[in-house]
Design a protein around this motif. Structure first.
Motif, PDB file in Angstrom:
ATOM      1  N   SER A  58    -122.591 -14.226 -54.234  1.00  0.00           N
ATOM      2  CA  SER A  58    -122.641 -12.758 -54.227  1.00  0.00           C
ATOM      3  C   SER A  58    -123.784 -12.245 -55.085  1.00  0.00           C
ATOM      4  CB  SER A  58    -121.309 -12.175 -54.698  1.00  0.00           C
ATOM      5  OG  SER A  58    -120.990 -12.606 -56.015  1.00  0.00           O
ATOM      6  N   THR A  59    -124.073 -12.922 -56.186  1.00  0.00           N
ATOM      7  CA  THR A  59    -125.199 -12.517 -57.027  1.00  0.00           C
ATOM      8  C   THR A  59    -126.526 -12.718 -56.303  1.00  0.00           C
ATOM      9  OG1 THR A  59    -123.953 -13.078 -59.022  1.00  0.00           O
ATOM     10  CG2 THR A  59    -126.339 -12.870 -59.244  1.00  0.00           C
ATOM     11  N   ILE A  60    -126.668 -13.854 -55.605  1.00  0.00           N
ATOM     12  CA  ILE A  60    -127.879 -14.088 -54.822  1.00  0.00           C
ATOM     13  C   ILE A  60    -128.001 -13.057 -53.711  1.00  0.00           C
ATOM     14  CG2 ILE A  60    -129.078 -15.721 -53.320  1.00  0.00           C
ATOM     15  CD1 ILE A  60    -129.115 -16.499 -56.235  1.00  0.00           C
ATOM     16  N   SER A  61    -126.895 -12.724 -53.076  1.00  0.00           N
ATOM     17  CA  SER A  61    -126.915 -11.723 -52.007  1.00  0.00           C
ATOM     18  C   SER A  61    -127.376 -10.370 -52.522  1.00  0.00           C
ATOM     19  CB  SER A  61    -125.523 -11.600 -51.380  1.00  0.00           C
ATOM     20  OG  SER A  61    -125.106 -12.822 -50.813  1.00  0.00           O
ATOM     21  N   VAL A  62    -126.899  -9.979 -53.696  1.00  0.00           N
ATOM     22  CA  VAL A  62    -127.321  -8.709 -54.277  1.00  0.00           C
ATOM     23  C   VAL A  62    -128.809  -8.742 -54.622  1.00  0.00           C
ATOM     24  CG1 VAL A  62    -127.047  -7.169 -56.255  1.00  0.00           C
ATOM     25  CG2 VAL A  62    -125.030  -8.131 -55.149  1.00  0.00           C
ATOM     26  N   VAL A 134    -123.423 -18.808 -46.399  1.00  0.00           N
ATOM     27  CA  VAL A 134    -122.563 -17.853 -47.110  1.00  0.00           C
ATOM     28  C   VAL A 134    -123.395 -16.674 -47.610  1.00  0.00           C
ATOM     29  CG1 VAL A 134    -121.021 -17.533 -49.070  1.00  0.00           C
ATOM     30  CG2 VAL A 134    -120.963 -19.672 -47.792  1.00  0.00           C
ATOM     31  N   VAL A 135    -124.540 -16.973 -48.226  1.00  0.00           N
ATOM     32  CA  VAL A 135    -125.416 -15.924 -48.733  1.00  0.00           C
ATOM     33  C   VAL A 135    -125.902 -15.031 -47.597  1.00  0.00           C
ATOM     34  CG1 VAL A 135    -127.609 -15.459 -49.893  1.00  0.00           C
ATOM     35  CG2 VAL A 135    -126.117 -17.301 -50.717  1.00  0.00           C
ATOM     36  N   LEU A 136    -126.266 -15.648 -46.489  1.00  0.00           N
ATOM     37  CA  LEU A 136    -126.767 -14.879 -45.344  1.00  0.00           C
ATOM     38  C   LEU A 136    -125.688 -13.962 -44.790  1.00  0.00           C
ATOM     39  CD1 LEU A 136    -129.369 -14.580 -43.726  1.00  0.00           C
ATOM     40  CD2 LEU A 136    -128.516 -16.309 -42.143  1.00  0.00           C
ATOM     41  N   SER A 142    -123.342  -6.643 -46.619  1.00  0.00           N
ATOM     42  CA  SER A 142    -123.332  -5.843 -47.845  1.00  0.00           C
ATOM     43  C   SER A 142    -124.644  -5.117 -48.121  1.00  0.00           C
ATOM     44  CB  SER A 142    -123.001  -6.733 -49.046  1.00  0.00           C
ATOM     45  OG  SER A 142    -124.007  -7.715 -49.244  1.00  0.00           O
ATOM     46  N   ALA A 143    -125.766  -5.635 -47.671  1.00  0.00           N
ATOM     47  CA  ALA A 143    -127.061  -5.017 -47.966  1.00  0.00           C
ATOM     48  C   ALA A 143    -127.164  -3.573 -47.473  1.00  0.00           C
ATOM     49  CB  ALA A 143    -128.192  -5.870 -47.383  1.00  0.00           C
ATOM     50  N   PRO A 144    -126.623  -3.235 -46.282  1.00  0.00           N
ATOM     51  CA  PRO A 144    -126.706  -1.824 -45.855  1.00  0.00           C
ATOM     52  C   PRO A 144    -126.077  -0.849 -46.834  1.00  0.00           C
ATOM     53  CG  PRO A 144    -126.156  -3.206 -43.985  1.00  0.00           C
ATOM     54  CD  PRO A 144    -126.089  -4.084 -45.206  1.00  0.00           C
ATOM     55  N   LEU A 145    -125.039  -1.265 -47.555  1.00  0.00           N
ATOM     56  CA  LEU A 145    -124.429  -0.372 -48.541  1.00  0.00           C
ATOM     57  C   LEU A 145    -125.416  -0.053 -49.654  1.00  0.00           C
ATOM     58  CD1 LEU A 145    -120.878  -1.972 -48.841  1.00  0.00           C
ATOM     59  CD2 LEU A 145    -121.543   0.061 -47.561  1.00  0.00           C
ATOM     60  N   CYS A 195    -122.719  -3.170 -53.308  1.00  0.00           N
ATOM     61  CA  CYS A 195    -123.173  -4.333 -52.553  1.00  0.00           C
ATOM     62  C   CYS A 195    -122.520  -5.606 -53.079  1.00  0.00           C
ATOM     63  CB  CYS A 195    -124.700  -4.422 -52.632  1.00  0.00           C
ATOM     64  SG  CYS A 195    -125.428  -5.847 -51.800  1.00  0.00           S
ATOM     65  N   TRP A 196    -122.472  -5.760 -54.383  1.00  0.00           N
ATOM     66  CA  TRP A 196    -121.896  -6.955 -54.989  1.00  0.00           C
ATOM     67  C   TRP A 196    -120.405  -7.049 -54.697  1.00  0.00           C
ATOM     68  CZ3 TRP A 196    -118.702  -8.378 -59.263  1.00  0.00           C
ATOM     69  CH2 TRP A 196    -118.852  -9.706 -59.660  1.00  0.00           C
TER      70      TRP A 196
END
Length: 259
Positions: A58-62, A134-136, A142-145, A195-196
């Motif tokens: 989730s941190t990498i995704s953010v 998972v990150v993808l 979540s990125a659109p938020l 997002c997170w």
């Protein structure tokens, strides 16, 4: 102003019914989790592995969302170009799409037999059922938020400040770096928190695209799902942990809004 008289119950009763519907299941969850060996289940190897993986992915995704979404939000907020309404629509789609559709879309696109699977395999890249998957998946939903929150922050800045910066000889990058970012910092931080939180709780897209492999793709929501069959105590403990994190993040957002 507080409602009064008999007509007040027309508002109080339905409101109380909805509050009860929202509150009672959460209280039941916390009460049942605390009745068991809560700390023992939290410290179980499977629970700790799911917690570490969830925090990492989730941190990498953010980070990905902030790095790519901030420029996109700035373009949408301050620039006018053809196709902008369609780009807005594209960003809103992952928010309203069922998670299963998002996961299936990722699998069809980047799976081994997917549209781009052969090209990725030629480069030695295999995404499905990996931590990268998972990150993808988390970034996709979540990125659109973050982009929406950042766009609101950039749009709220007075246009006269932008014009004044250009009059003083600022470049587009200097305007963005020294004017836009500081003034929209609170909105960006709020978007990153949303997002997170969304990435941390992602389930549907992750299980379809990344699978449920312990220590590799099994995040906390997936461990909760698996715990319903193998270890209810672990599922309850992880659920309470996610609930606590969500409450803490919402409290931070409320505090930011009040300020």
């Amino acid at each position: 102003m507080m409602p009064h008289g008999r007509s007040a119950w027309l508002f109080i009763l339905p409101a109380a019914a909805l509050v009860g519907l929202l509150l009672l299941p959460l209280l039941a969850l916390v009460g049942r989790a605390l009745m068991d060996d809560f700390l023992g289940y939290v410290l179980a190897p499977s629970a700790l592995a799911a917690l570490r993986l969830s925090l990492f992915t989730s941190t990498i995704s953010v980070a990905v969302a902030v790095a790519t979404g901030t420029p996109l939000a700035y373009l949408l907020a301050r620039w006018r170009f053809r196709g902008r309404p369609w780009l807005d629509l594209l960003l809103d789609l992952p928010v309203v799409l069922p998670p299963s559709v998002a996961g299936l879309s990722l699998l069809i696109a980047f799976g081994r037999q997917g549209v781009f699977g052969a090209a990725l395999s030629a480069l030695g890249i295999s995404l499905p059922f990996t931590t990268a998957a998972v990150v993808l998946a988390q970034t996709f939903v979540s990125a659109p938020l973050y982009v929406r929150a950042a766009r609101i922050g950039f749009s709220s800045i007075d246009v006269q400040l932008e014009e004044s910066a250009f009059v003083e000889g600022a470049s587009q990058w200097q305007l963005f770096r020294f004017v836009m970012l500081p003034l929209s910092g609170r909105a960006l931080l709020g978007g990153a928190i949303l997002c997170w939180t969304r990435a941390l709780g992602e389930f549907g897209a992750t299980i379809l695209f990344a699978g449920n492999l312990e220590g590799r793709t099994q995040t906390m929501p997936l461990a909760i799902y698996l715990g319903l069959e193998r270890s209810l105590g672990v599922a309850l403990a992880l659920s309470v942990m996610l609930l606590a994190v969500s409450l803490a993040l919402l409290a931070i957002l409320r505090r930011m809004d009040e300020r």
